[in-house]
Design a protein around this motif. Sequence first.
Motif, PDB file in Angstrom:
ATOM      1  N   LYS A  69      28.457  53.020  28.822  1.00 16.19           N
ATOM      2  CA  LYS A  69      28.242  53.319  29.962  1.00 16.19           C
ATOM      3  C   LYS A  69      27.701  52.437  31.075  1.00 16.19           C
ATOM      4  N   GLN A  70      26.668  51.798  30.526  1.00 18.86           N
ATOM      5  CA  GLN A  70      25.983  50.670  31.508  1.00 18.86           C
ATOM      6  C   GLN A  70      27.149  49.595  31.784  1.00 18.86           C
ATOM      7  N   HIS A  71      27.801  49.134  30.659  1.00 20.67           N
ATOM      8  CA  HIS A  71      28.773  48.100  30.745  1.00 20.67           C
ATOM      9  C   HIS A  71      29.742  48.373  31.862  1.00 20.67           C
ATOM     10  N   GLN A  72      30.320  49.730  31.873  1.00 25.16           N
ATOM     11  CA  GLN A  72      31.204  50.259  32.823  1.00 25.16           C
ATOM     12  C   GLN A  72      30.669  50.119  34.315  1.00 25.16           C
ATOM     13  N   GLU A  73      29.571  50.564  34.460  1.00 27.76           N
ATOM     14  CA  GLU A  73      28.927  50.563  35.657  1.00 27.76           C
ATOM     15  C   GLU A  73      28.603  49.268  36.215  1.00 27.76           C
ATOM     16  N   LEU A  74      28.036  48.468  35.456  1.00 22.98           N
ATOM     17  CA  LEU A  74      28.107  47.013  35.707  1.00 22.98           C
ATOM     18  C   LEU A  74      29.472  46.133  36.172  1.00 22.98           C
ATOM     19  N   MET A  75      30.514  46.585  35.419  1.00 26.49           N
ATOM     20  CA  MET A  75      31.826  46.328  35.478  1.00 26.49           C
ATOM     21  C   MET A  75      32.291  46.646  37.150  1.00 26.49           C
ATOM     22  N   THR A  76      32.150  47.941  37.396  1.00 26.44           N
ATOM     23  CA  THR A  76      32.569  48.592  38.609  1.00 26.44           C
ATOM     24  C   THR A  76      31.712  47.889  39.783  1.00 26.44           C
ATOM     25  N   SER A  77      30.518  47.492  39.514  1.00 23.11           N
ATOM     26  CA  SER A  77      29.703  46.809  40.656  1.00 23.11           C
ATOM     27  C   SER A  77      30.314  45.227  40.810  1.00 23.11           C
ATOM     28  N   ILE A  78      30.748  44.862  39.828  1.00 22.79           N
ATOM     29  CA  ILE A  78      31.142  43.230  39.742  1.00 22.79           C
ATOM     30  C   ILE A  78      32.560  43.185  40.387  1.00 22.79           C
ATOM     31  N   LYS A  79      33.474  44.082  40.077  1.00 24.76           N
ATOM     32  CA  LYS A  79      34.788  44.117  40.589  1.00 24.76           C
ATOM     33  C   LYS A  79      34.743  44.142  42.128  1.00 24.76           C
ATOM     34  N   LYS A  80      33.649  44.557  42.911  1.00 19.75           N
ATOM     35  CA  LYS A  80      33.651  44.802  44.295  1.00 19.75           C
ATOM     36  C   LYS A  80      33.636  43.312  44.848  1.00 19.75           C
ATOM     37  N   ASN A  81      32.932  42.526  44.091  1.00 20.83           N
ATOM     38  CA  ASN A  81      32.817  40.764  44.557  1.00 20.83           C
ATOM     39  C   ASN A  81      33.742  40.063  43.459  1.00 20.83           C
ATOM     40  N   LEU A  82      34.588  40.544  42.598  1.00 19.51           N
ATOM     41  CA  LEU A  82      35.259  39.700  41.835  1.00 19.51           C
ATOM     42  C   LEU A  82      35.746  38.175  42.226  1.00 19.51           C
ATOM     43  N   SER A  83      36.160  38.239  43.316  1.00 17.33           N
ATOM     44  CA  SER A  83      36.482  36.825  43.674  1.00 17.33           C
ATOM     45  C   SER A  83      35.321  35.739  43.875  1.00 17.33           C
ATOM     46  N   ILE A  84      34.262  36.351  44.333  1.00 19.49           N
ATOM     47  CA  ILE A  84      33.111  35.358  44.242  1.00 19.49           C
ATOM     48  C   ILE A  84      32.642  35.020  42.609  1.00 19.49           C
ATOM     49  N   TYR A  85      32.901  36.061  41.950  1.00 18.54           N
ATOM     50  CA  TYR A  85      32.364  35.762  40.358  1.00 18.54           C
ATOM     51  C   TYR A  85      33.362  34.923  39.807  1.00 18.54           C
ATOM     52  N   SER A  86      34.735  34.997  40.132  1.00 12.15           N
ATOM     53  CA  SER A  86      35.911  34.233  39.529  1.00 12.15           C
ATOM     54  C   SER A  86      35.583  32.600  39.838  1.00 12.15           C
ATOM     55  N   ALA A  87      35.158  32.454  41.014  1.00  9.40           N
ATOM     56  CA  ALA A  87      34.982  31.178  41.665  1.00  9.40           C
ATOM     57  C   ALA A  87      33.668  30.393  40.885  1.00  9.40           C
ATOM     58  N   GLN A  88      32.557  31.105  40.609  1.00  8.26           N
ATOM     59  CA  GLN A  88      31.686  30.734  40.054  1.00  8.26           C
ATOM     60  C   GLN A  88      32.000  30.434  38.447  1.00  8.26           C
ATOM     61  N   ILE A  89      32.803  31.494  37.818  1.00  7.78           N
ATOM     62  CA  ILE A  89      33.174  31.136  36.489  1.00  7.78           C
ATOM     63  C   ILE A  89      34.070  30.058  36.516  1.00  7.78           C
ATOM     64  N   LYS A  90      34.997  29.542  37.296  1.00  7.48           N
ATOM     65  CA  LYS A  90      35.747  28.167  37.433  1.00  7.48           C
ATOM     66  C   LYS A  90      34.852  27.225  37.362  1.00  7.48           C
TER      67      LYS A  90
END
Length: 411
Positions: A204-225
Motif C-alpha cells: 500500500k505504501q509502495h503504491q502511494e509512493l509510486m503514484t506520487s513519483i509518476k506525477k514527476n516521472l520525467s524528472i526522476y527518469s533524468a536523475q536515473i539516467k
Amino acid sequence: MLQHKPSHTLLLLLSFLLYSTFLFSQSAKQEELEARRQELRLEIQKINQLRLENKSKEKSQLTLIQDFNHKIKVLDNLIKVTNQQANLINRDINYNQDKISSLRDELKVLKGDYADMMVKSYKSKNEQSRIMFLLSADNFKQAYKRLQYMKQYTDHQKQQGETIKDKTAELQAINLDLIKQQETKKQLIAENKEVQKSLESERKQHQELMTSIKKNLSIYSAQIKQKQQEADRIDAEIDRIIKEAIAKSNKKAGNTSVASSTNFALTAEEKVLAANFVSNKGKLPWPVEKGYVTLGYGTQPHPIDNSLTIKSNGVRIATEKGSKVRAVFDGEVSAVLKMKNVNPIVMIRHGDYLTLYKNLSEVYVKEGDKVTTKQIIGEVFTNPSNGETILSFSLSKGTATENPASWIFKM
C-alpha cells in the motif's frame, strides 16, 4: 502343521524401512525450509532495524522505492517458504493419518488372531491332553512332528504378542508426531497471517509512493539516467585500471600475446591462491558483518521507470553506520582508487580474481599490502543527508565480472 510365515516378517520390515525413508526425506526437506525461513526472518529484522536507525533522515524517493521493493520481495519469499512448510507438514499429517488407520486395522486382526490362539491354548493347556496328543501318534516320527508343532505354536503365540506390542508402540509414536505436526502447522499459519498483513501494508505504501513519483516521472527518469552514466564512468575507469594491472603483470612475466590481455600472468604462488579462491566459491564471507543486498548483479529494469535499465557489475549492500569493510579472502591490495567526486575504492587481487569494495569513508590499507580473510580494510561511507550506509561490492576474473551471489555464502 503350523509354520512361521517369513513373508509377514518381510512385509513388516519393508513397511518399517519405507516409513523410515519417508520420514528421513521429509525431515531433511523440512529442515532445509526451516533454515531458509529463519534466514528470511533475520533479513526482515535487519531491514526493519536499518529503517529505524535512519527514520529521522529524509530519504530520496528512489531509495524508498528500492527499500519497499526489497522488503516486499523478502516478505513474498517468506510467505512462499512458509506455505511450502505447511504443505509438507500437511502431507506428513495425511500420511500419518493413513498409517494410523492401517495400523489400527492390523492391530484389530492381530488381536483377534491372538485371542483365538489364547482360547485354543487355554482349552488344550491341560498337561494330560498334551501327553495324550503325543501318545496317540502312530509312530515315533509322527510324535516328534507333533512335539515340534506344539513348540512352533507356542513360539508363534509369543511372536504374535510381541508384534502386537511393537505395533501398539509404533501407533502411539505416530500419534504423538501427528499432534506435534498439527501444532506446528497451526503456528506457521498464524505467522503467515501476520506476514501477509505486513506485506499488504508495504504494498500500500509502495503504491502511494509510486503514484506520487509518476506525477514527476520525467524528472526522476533524468536523475536515473544521470546516475547510470556516473556508474558507467566509474566502471569504465575501473576496467581501465584492471587492464593496466594485467598488462603490467604480463609484461613482468614476459608474456605479450593477445590472449593474455584480459588475464593475469600468474606465479606458482598466485596459481595456488587462485585455486584456493575458486575452491571456496559459495563459501566466502560477506564483506560487511551485517547487511542485506538492495541491488543485485546484472542488467535489470529500473524499479521506478521500467523503460530504463540498471546495469550493475556488482551488488549494493545496505549496512549500519560505522560498518567495517572486510576482505573476503586472502590476497594483495592491487590498488586504492580515488576518482573525482567518488568515495575511495579498494581493489584486492586473489591470483587472477579481483574483489572491489566501493563507497568507503576510510581506508586502512595501501597498494601492495598483503591481506587475510575477514581483515578490516576500511569503513563504509554514510550519506549524511539520508543516513544511508551502502557498500558496493564486485568480483571479477580479470576484466570479466561475475555475480558475487555465486561466491558469497548465502548472499
